[in-house]
Design a protein around this motif. Structure first.
Motif, PDB file in Angstrom:
ATOM      1  N   SER A  99      29.834  19.863  -2.696  1.00 49.48           N
ATOM      2  CA  SER A  99      32.275  19.640  -2.577  1.00 49.48           C
ATOM      3  C   SER A  99      32.758  18.500  -2.369  1.00 49.48           C
ATOM      4  O   SER A  99      31.463  17.359  -3.002  1.00 49.48           O
ATOM      5  CB  SER A  99      32.617  20.345  -1.368  1.00 49.48           C
ATOM      6  OG  SER A  99      32.394  19.134  -0.480  1.00 49.48           O
ATOM      7  N   ARG A 100      33.558  17.896  -2.503  1.00 47.74           N
ATOM      8  CA  ARG A 100      33.520  16.399  -2.641  1.00 47.74           C
ATOM      9  C   ARG A 100      33.433  15.967  -0.916  1.00 47.74           C
ATOM     10  O   ARG A 100      32.447  14.661  -1.277  1.00 47.74           O
ATOM     11  CB  ARG A 100      35.756  16.076  -2.711  1.00 47.74           C
ATOM     12  CG  ARG A 100      35.248  16.384  -4.193  1.00 47.74           C
ATOM     13  CD  ARG A 100      36.930  15.774  -4.971  1.00 47.74           C
ATOM     14  NE  ARG A 100      38.058  16.497  -4.181  1.00 47.74           N
ATOM     15  CZ  ARG A 100      39.667  16.338  -4.175  1.00 47.74           C
ATOM     16  NH1 ARG A 100      39.496  15.277  -5.119  1.00 47.74           N
ATOM     17  NH2 ARG A 100      40.171  17.371  -3.642  1.00 47.74           N
ATOM     18  N   ARG A 101      33.130  16.265  -0.497  1.00 44.31           N
ATOM     19  CA  ARG A 101      32.913  16.163   0.544  1.00 44.31           C
ATOM     20  C   ARG A 101      31.696  15.862   0.988  1.00 44.31           C
ATOM     21  O   ARG A 101      30.906  15.795   1.741  1.00 44.31           O
ATOM     22  CB  ARG A 101      33.094  17.375   2.393  1.00 44.31           C
ATOM     23  CG  ARG A 101      32.688  17.271   3.581  1.00 44.31           C
ATOM     24  CD  ARG A 101      34.136  17.571   4.536  1.00 44.31           C
ATOM     25  NE  ARG A 101      32.714  17.138   5.864  1.00 44.31           N
ATOM     26  CZ  ARG A 101      33.358  17.778   7.063  1.00 44.31           C
ATOM     27  NH1 ARG A 101      34.573  19.305   6.718  1.00 44.31           N
ATOM     28  NH2 ARG A 101      33.302  17.617   7.881  1.00 44.31           N
ATOM     29  N   ASP A 161      33.992  23.489 -13.718  1.00 46.25           N
ATOM     30  CA  ASP A 161      35.275  23.889 -12.467  1.00 46.25           C
ATOM     31  C   ASP A 161      35.879  24.602 -13.329  1.00 46.25           C
ATOM     32  O   ASP A 161      36.939  24.713 -14.569  1.00 46.25           O
ATOM     33  CB  ASP A 161      35.179  22.371 -12.565  1.00 46.25           C
ATOM     34  CG  ASP A 161      35.771  22.039 -11.283  1.00 46.25           C
ATOM     35  OD1 ASP A 161      35.758  22.826 -10.212  1.00 46.25           O
ATOM     36  OD2 ASP A 161      36.150  20.991 -10.833  1.00 46.25           O
ATOM     37  N   LEU A 188      32.808  12.233  -9.862  1.00 44.33           N
ATOM     38  CA  LEU A 188      31.749  11.796  -8.973  1.00 44.33           C
ATOM     39  C   LEU A 188      30.041  12.040  -9.198  1.00 44.33           C
ATOM     40  O   LEU A 188      28.783  11.108  -8.519  1.00 44.33           O
ATOM     41  CB  LEU A 188      31.965  12.444  -7.376  1.00 44.33           C
ATOM     42  CG  LEU A 188      33.030  12.120  -6.698  1.00 44.33           C
ATOM     43  CD1 LEU A 188      33.778  13.407  -5.908  1.00 44.33           C
ATOM     44  CD2 LEU A 188      33.578  10.564  -6.947  1.00 44.33           C
ATOM     45  N   CYS A 234      30.216  12.819  -0.450  1.00 44.16           N
ATOM     46  CA  CYS A 234      30.583  11.425   0.291  1.00 44.16           C
ATOM     47  C   CYS A 234      29.620  10.501   0.592  1.00 44.16           C
ATOM     48  O   CYS A 234      29.396   9.240   1.271  1.00 44.16           O
ATOM     49  CB  CYS A 234      31.912  11.530   1.381  1.00 44.16           C
ATOM     50  SG  CYS A 234      33.295  12.352   0.755  1.00 44.16           S
ATOM     51  N   THR A 257      37.707  15.092 -10.676  1.00 45.85           N
ATOM     52  CA  THR A 257      37.103  14.399  -9.643  1.00 45.85           C
ATOM     53  C   THR A 257      35.884  14.436  -9.501  1.00 45.85           C
ATOM     54  O   THR A 257      34.881  13.841  -9.486  1.00 45.85           O
ATOM     55  CB  THR A 257      37.508  14.214  -8.150  1.00 45.85           C
ATOM     56  OG1 THR A 257      39.409  14.007  -9.177  1.00 45.85           O
ATOM     57  CG2 THR A 257      37.146  12.655  -7.591  1.00 45.85           C
ATOM     58  N   THR A 258      35.356  15.825  -9.242  1.00 40.23           N
ATOM     59  CA  THR A 258      33.606  15.887  -9.192  1.00 40.23           C
ATOM     60  C   THR A 258      32.967  15.821  -9.849  1.00 40.23           C
ATOM     61  O   THR A 258      31.982  15.680  -9.562  1.00 40.23           O
ATOM     62  CB  THR A 258      33.913  17.618  -8.124  1.00 40.23           C
ATOM     63  OG1 THR A 258      34.695  17.944  -7.839  1.00 40.23           O
ATOM     64  CG2 THR A 258      32.500  17.508  -8.259  1.00 40.23           C
ATOM     65  N   ALA A 264      37.123  10.785  -3.064  1.00 40.18           N
ATOM     66  CA  ALA A 264      37.196  12.262  -2.298  1.00 40.18           C
ATOM     67  C   ALA A 264      37.351  12.573  -1.716  1.00 40.18           C
ATOM     68  O   ALA A 264      37.050  13.693  -1.254  1.00 40.18           O
ATOM     69  CB  ALA A 264      35.216  12.367  -3.091  1.00 40.18           C
TER      70      ALA A 264
END
Length: 583
Positions: free
Chosen positions: A287-289, A379, A389, A292, A385-386, A307
Motif C-alpha cells: 500500500s502507499r502507507r 491496479d 513509487l 512510506c 501513484t503506486t 503517497a
C-alpha cells in the motif's frame, strides 16, 4: 408472482400438462434467435437468415432444418455446427424446471409442443441437457408440417396421446401461437408472463451486449436481488472483460510476470485464475502507507508527499503514517495535503524525521516478491501513484495495466508505461468517478490494508490494519466468481464485451439504484483518504430540524446518489440531481 407455484396450482385439476419449449422451458444465451448464428461467423449468419427466408417462401407450414440447408447459399455449411451451437447455448428456465419436476412427482403426464424447424431429436437433446428428464413425449411442427397457431398441431397432439382437451393444461409464452392456438383445439392455456428485464441491461442491443444480458438474466432474473445476484450481474461482466483485456496485453508483451496489486485487485486475480488456470500470477501486498518508511529513508520527499492521504494532517499524524517518531516542534503543526503544491514546511518535517528501521523490511519484501524490470502491474487506477513509487524504490520500469485512469495518469506516465481499460464519455466518467470508491471496496480483499512488514522465519510477512469483514462483500464476490465460472464454460466464452458495455451495469447501479440495492450497499464504509460511509443518511425528520447536519453527512457520503435515494425514497431523478449539484 411465483411462477413455479402458479403453474402447479393451475395444473391441479388436469391429467396432463404440455409446455412450449423455446422461451418457456428453455432460454438461449443470446438476445434473439438469429444472434446464435453469429457465433459461427458473420458470413454464415447472413447466409443462414437468407436460406430460411427462401425456404419459408417456397413452402406453407413449418420448414425443416434439412430444407433450410438445402438452399444454395448454405451449400458449404454443415447443419451439425448449428445443432451443436443450439445445444451449447441453451439453459433451463429455472422456475419452469422446478414446476415440471414438481408435477412429475405428483404423477402428471408432461409433454412439450413446439413450432420449430429443428428435428425432434435435437430438441429432446436440448431439453435433456437442461434437466428435463422423463418427459412423456414431444410434438414438433417440422415433423408434421403444421403449426400451433392454427390449432392443428394441438389437435394432432390430442389424437396421438388419446387425451381429451379438458384433461390438458398448456403453458406457453406466445398469446397467438400458444394461447389462441390451444384454444382453437379446445385446450385451456396459461400465458407465461415475460420475466421483468433487469434494468442494468435493457439497453444492451448489440450482439455482445445482448448476449451478456441474456446470459445474466437467464440465470438470475427470477432470484431475489441479493448480494450474490449483484455480483453476478454487475461485477462479473466487468471483471471478465477486464481480464480478457489483461490477457491480450500479457500475450502482446510476451514477457514479464503479471502482478495484481493488493487489495484492490484481489477479486480480479481470482477471476483471471478462473479464465486462465494455466497461467501463474502474483499478488503484491503493498500500500502507499507500507512503502512510506522506505521513501522516507531514501529522501524521496516529493514521492513521499504523493503517497500521503489527501487530508489535513498534523505533523504527528504524518510521522505515524511513515512509521517514524515526530519531533515536538512539528507535532501539532497542520499540513493541508489536498493542495496542488507541497505544503510549506512539509519538506522540513520529512528531513526532521528519523528513518524508521522498517525501511529495510520494505526493500526485503519487494526483493522477496521477485518484481523485475518489465513486469506488468495491474491496479484499479487512477493516477498510477503506486506504480511510480515501486519504480523509484526498485529502480526498475514497470508496465501499468489499469482498470481506470484520470488526467493525472497521462501527466505522470506515457502510453508506453501505462494503459487503461476503461475509456468513458464525459457523462459516464462523472458517474464512474462518483462511484469509484464503491467499486474499489466491492472488488477488494476484505481485510485491512498493509501497514508494514515483519521479519518471519525465512520470509517477510505483511502487517495489516484492523478491519471488520462485511458478509455482504463475500456474497457479492461469490456472485462475480460464479459469473466467471459459468461464462468460461459457455459457448459465449470467446465473446468479449466492449469496455463501455462491461461497465454499463455498474454505472446503472450508481445512477439509478433500487431501494434494495441502496439497502444492500449503503451501510458499507469505504477508504478514500480516510474511512467514510457509503450512503447512510439519518432520518429525514432529523435533517428538517438540523439542515446543517444533512449538508455534512451528504458531503461525507461517498455514494451521494445512494444517499439521496435512501433519504428520499421514490422515483426521483437522483442521478440528474447529483450531476446538477456537481455543476
Amino acid at each position: 408472482m411465483n411462477i413455479t407455484e402458479t403453474i402447479v396450482r393451475l395444473a391441479a385439476p388436469y391429467t396432463a400438462v404440455a409446455f412450449d419449449v423455446f422461451d418457456t422451458l428453455v432460454k438461449r444465451d443470446v438476445a434473439k434467435p438469429t444472434d446464435l448464428f453469429l457465433l459461427a461467423g458473420s458470413d454464415f449468419a447472413k447466409a443462414r437468415v437468407q436460406a430460411e427466408a427462401e425456404a419459408r417462401a417456397q413452402k406453407q407450414g413449418e420448414v425443416t432444418l434439412a430444407e433450410i440447408y438445402g438452399r444454395p447459399c448454405l451449400a458449404r455449411y454443415d447443419p451439425a455446427r448449428e445443432c451443436a451451437l443450439e445445444l451449447e447455448a441453451v439453459t433451463p428456465d429455472l422456475p419452469l424446471l422446478d414446476a415440471v419436476r414438481t408435477l412429475q412427482a405428483q404423477g402428471k403426464r408432461i409433454y412439450y409442443i413446439s413450432d420449430m424447424y429443428l428435428p425432434p431429436e435435437q430438441i429432446a437433446a436440448m431439453l435433456a441437457r437442461c434437466g428435463y428428464d422423463g418427459l412423456d413425449g414431444g410434438f414438433v411442427s417440422c415433423s408434421y408440417g403444421v403449426q400451433k397457431r392454427s390449432g392443428t398441431l394441438f389437435r394432432r397432439f390430442l389424437r396421438e396421446t388419446e387425451l381429451k382437451a379438458s384433461q390438458v393444461l398448456f403453458v406457453g409464452d406466445s398469446w397467438r401461437a400458444d394461447v389462441v392456438g390451444a384454444a382453437l383445439a379446445g385446450i385451456r392455456a396459461w400465458h407465461l408472463p415475460s420475466h421483468k428485464a433487469m434494468p442494468e441491461f435493457v439497453s444492451a442491443d448489440d450482439f455482445a451486449g445482448g448476449a451478456v444480458s441474456a446470459f445474466v438474466q437467464n440465470r438470475v432474473g427470477q432470484r431475489p436481488y441479493d448480494g450474490e445476484v449483484l455480483g453476478f450481474s454487475v461485477l462479473g461482466p466487468l471483471l471478465v472483460a477486464f481480464c480478457r483485456w489483461l490477457h491480450e496485453r500479457r500475450v502482446q508483451y510476451g514477457h514479464g510476470k503479471l502482478y495484481f496489486l493488493a487489495r484492490d485487485m484481489y477479486l480480479t486475480q481470482q477471476v483471471y485464475g478462473i479464465l486462465y488456470p494455466e497461467e501463474e500470477t502474483c499478488y503484491l501486498q503493498v500500500s502507499r502507507r507500507s512503502l512510506c518508511p522506505a521513501l522516507l529513508a531514501e529522501k524521496e520527499y516529493p514521492l513521499l508527499w504523493a503517497a500521503l492521504p489527501r487530508q489535513k494532517l498534523t505533523g504527528a499524524q504524518i510521522a505515524a503514517y511513515c512509521g517514524a517518531d515526530c519531533p515536538e516542534s512539528f507535532a501539532r503543526q497542520s499540513f493541508d495535503l489536498k493542495s496542488e503544491e507541497m505544503p510549506a514546511g512539509l519538506r522540513e518535517l520529512f528531513a526532521a524525521l528519523c528513518p524508521p528501521p522498517a525501511a529495510e523490511l520494505v526493500h526485503a519484501y519487494l526483493r522477496q516478491s521477485g518484481l523485475e524490470m518489465g513486469d506488468l502491474l495491474v491496479d484499479v487506477g487512477s493516477g498510477g501513484t503506486t506504480q511510480i513509487l515501486l519504480e523509484a524504490l526498485c529502480k526498475i520500469r514497470l508496465h501499468g495495466l489499469q482498470l481506470s485512469g484520470d488526467e493525472r495518469l497521462r501527466k505522470r506516465l506515457s502510453d508506453d508505461r501505462a494503459e487503461v481499460f476503461l475509456s468513458l464519455a464525459q457523462e459516464a466518467a462523472k458517474l464512474y468517478w462518483a462511484g469509484q470508491p464503491m467499486l474499489e471496496r466491492l472488488i477488494s480483499q476484505d481485510i485491512g490494508a498493509a501497514k508494514g512488514y515483519a521479519a518471519g522465519i525465512n520470509r517477510i510477512t505483511v502487517c495489516r490494519e484492523e478491519l471488520t469483514p462485511e458478509p455482504v462483500l463475500a456474497d457479492i464476490q461469490r456472485g462475480a466468481l460464479a459469473f466467471a465460472k459459468a461464462w468460461q464454460t459457455s459457448v459465449l466464452a470467446p465473446v468479449i464485451p466492449e469496455p463501455a458495455l462491461s461497465i454499463a451495469p455498474f454505472l446503472h447501479l450508481l445512477a439509478k439504484p433500487s431501494k434494495t440495492q441502496t439497502r444492500l450497499l449503503g451501510d458499507l464504509t469505504v477508504e478514500d483518504g480516510g474511512v467514510y460511509p457509503l450512503a447512510k443518511p439519518q432520518p429525514l425528520a432529523m435533517y428538517l430540524l438540523h439542515p446543517a447536519q444533512m449538508k455534512r453527512d451528504l458531503a461525507e457520503s461517498r455514494w451521494k446518489i445512494g444517499f439521496l435515494r435512501r433519504l428520499l425514497p421514490g422515483a426521483l431523478p437522483y442521478d440528474r440531481l447529483y450531476l446538477a449539484m456537481k455543476k
